[in-house]
Design an enzyme around this catalytic site. Structure first.
Site, PDB file in Angstrom:
ATOM      1  N   THR A   1       0.961  -1.106  -0.040  1.00 29.33           N
ATOM      2  CA  THR A   1      -0.080   0.024   0.108  1.00 29.33           C
ATOM      3  C   THR A   1       0.813   1.216  -0.182  1.00 29.33           C
ATOM      4  O   THR A   1       0.614   2.184  -0.752  1.00 29.33           O
ATOM      5  CB  THR A   1      -0.849   0.081   1.251  1.00 29.33           C
ATOM      6  OG1 THR A   1      -1.788  -1.347   1.156  1.00 29.33           O
ATOM      7  CG2 THR A   1      -1.772   1.061   1.065  1.00 29.33           C
TER       8      THR A   1
ATOM      9  N   HIS B   1       1.955   2.197  -3.330  1.00 32.27           N
ATOM     10  CA  HIS B   1       0.869   2.641  -4.167  1.00 32.27           C
ATOM     11  C   HIS B   1       0.986   4.203  -3.865  1.00 32.27           C
ATOM     12  O   HIS B   1       0.972   5.232  -4.712  1.00 32.27           O
ATOM     13  CB  HIS B   1      -0.240   2.021  -3.709  1.00 32.27           C
ATOM     14  CG  HIS B   1      -0.754   0.948  -4.535  1.00 32.27           C
ATOM     15  ND1 HIS B   1      -0.737   0.572  -5.854  1.00 32.27           N
ATOM     16  CD2 HIS B   1      -0.747  -0.447  -3.915  1.00 32.27           C
ATOM     17  CE1 HIS B   1      -0.929  -0.676  -5.987  1.00 32.27           C
ATOM     18  NE2 HIS B   1      -0.866  -1.260  -5.006  1.00 32.27           N
TER      19      HIS B   1
END
Length: 342
Positions: free
Chosen positions: A40, A43
């Site tokens: 995450t 990202h």
């Protein structure tokens, strides 16, 4: 305090100074020792479409961590100053139907630490005491800092009975690799993992995979024949989010097989429903960790001999965070740890 934050709507993160968090009546303040870099966070670093739609700016991020409690709100019970803790990164409302029924991992109002609110890439983190989890002394800081993704792997792998079963895992990211070790630890027979990244497939072999298959060079069907598997896999764990991997998983499943999905595929991904319907497959979506059954299982497995140490491949002082993110971005890493005490 020092923090690693998204200060601009652009790729990258910045080591900066932010205000130390305030501690509410039901909160604990954690002095961070170690954090780990999650997919995450990659990202967020890349500032892709998901991150642009999701992450407030400016905000410091991160949600994989371990530290010690240095301050507590006046209503907190069951903890003491100095307790070493990690924490559940999904903060739930406590009032929706699922929360009240004891299924907090399905809360419709979940707020993510380091995603929707200030995160753990900082010297201090304040979270509700309910979300804090004490770490036994025999578990290292490095392993405690990866309980969040270890929990994803545990929740996914233990969704179904694995004893004596043949298990296929698609996607050899750190979570998929940890799922290999979990499946072998709890008694699976053959555990096969597929990917196209040789570095991570080698890590999976170190973690106990029966076969780690580079599907760019080797046929999964040939591997099944080699293992004398005549009817397909009993359990499938889809960790990649890659449509072609999901397709191959469905094709390799035995009739009556069970599939857990953690990887997030692109929207409108096509599925051959004939594989699902005529094989009578059971498919379960996985989000986060069960609170706190998953956490207790993680501790119990580590205490009973599960060895996850090979998954931690890189360690950096937080001032060298760019090297840590470069290691993750290269694809040639397992879990990358940032040390906030160095």
């Amino acid at each position: 305090m020092k923090a690693l934050a998204k200060l601009e709507r652009a790729p990258g993160l910045t080591l900066t100074r932010v205000k130390r968090p305030e501690v509410g009546h039901n909160d604990v303040l954690i002095k961070i020792r170690r954090t780990a870099i999650c997919g995450t966070d990659i990202h967020i670093w890349k500032w892709d479409d998901w991150a642009q739609k999701t992450i407030p700016v400016p905000m410091h991020v991160g949600h994989e961590y371990v530290g010690e409690i240095v301050e507590m709100g006046q209503e907190v019970r069951g903890f003491a100053i100095g307790d070493r803790v990690s924490g559940e990164g999904h903060i739930t409302c406590g009032f929706c139907r699922n929360c009240r029924a004891g299924r907090r991992h399905l809360c419709r109002n979940t707020v993510g630490v380091g995603v929707n609110r200030e995160g753990a890439f900082a010297e201090y983190l304040a979270i509700p005491a309910f979300n804090a989890f004490k770490i036994p002394p025999e578990i290292s800081d490095d392993l405690a800092s990866i309980f969040d993704p270890f929990g994803n792997a545990t929740h996914t792998a233990l969704s179904f009975n694995l004893v004596g079963e043949d298990v296929l895992i698609t996607g050899a990211g750190p979570i998929g690799i940890m799922a290999v070790a979990i499946a072998k630890h709890v008694g699976a027979r053959n555990v096969v993992i597929t990917d196209i990244n040789d570095y991570r497939l080698e890590l999976a072999r170190k973690m106990g995979a029966t076969r780690a298959v580079n599907v760019a060079r080797e046929s999964l069907r040939d591997v099944m024949a080699e293992l004398r598997m005549t009817e397909g896999f009993d359990v499938g764990l889809e960790m990649s989010g890659v449509p072609s991997a999901f397709t191959s998983l469905l094709e390799a499943m035995n009739h009556g097989g069970k599939v857990a999905l953690l990887g997030i595929p692109p929207a409108q991904t096509a599925i051959d429903w004939n594989q699902v319907i005529f094989k009578g497959l059971e498919i379960k979506g996985i989000y986060g960790r069960e609170m706190f059954e998953t956490w207790y299982k993680m501790v119990a497995m580590l205490q009973s001999g599960l060895d996850l140490s090979p998954i931690v491949t890189h360690r950096f002082a937080v001032d060298d965070y760019e090297k840590g993110f470069a290691a993750m971005l290269s694809g040639e890493s397992g879990k990358v740890i940032l040390d906030w005490t160095a």
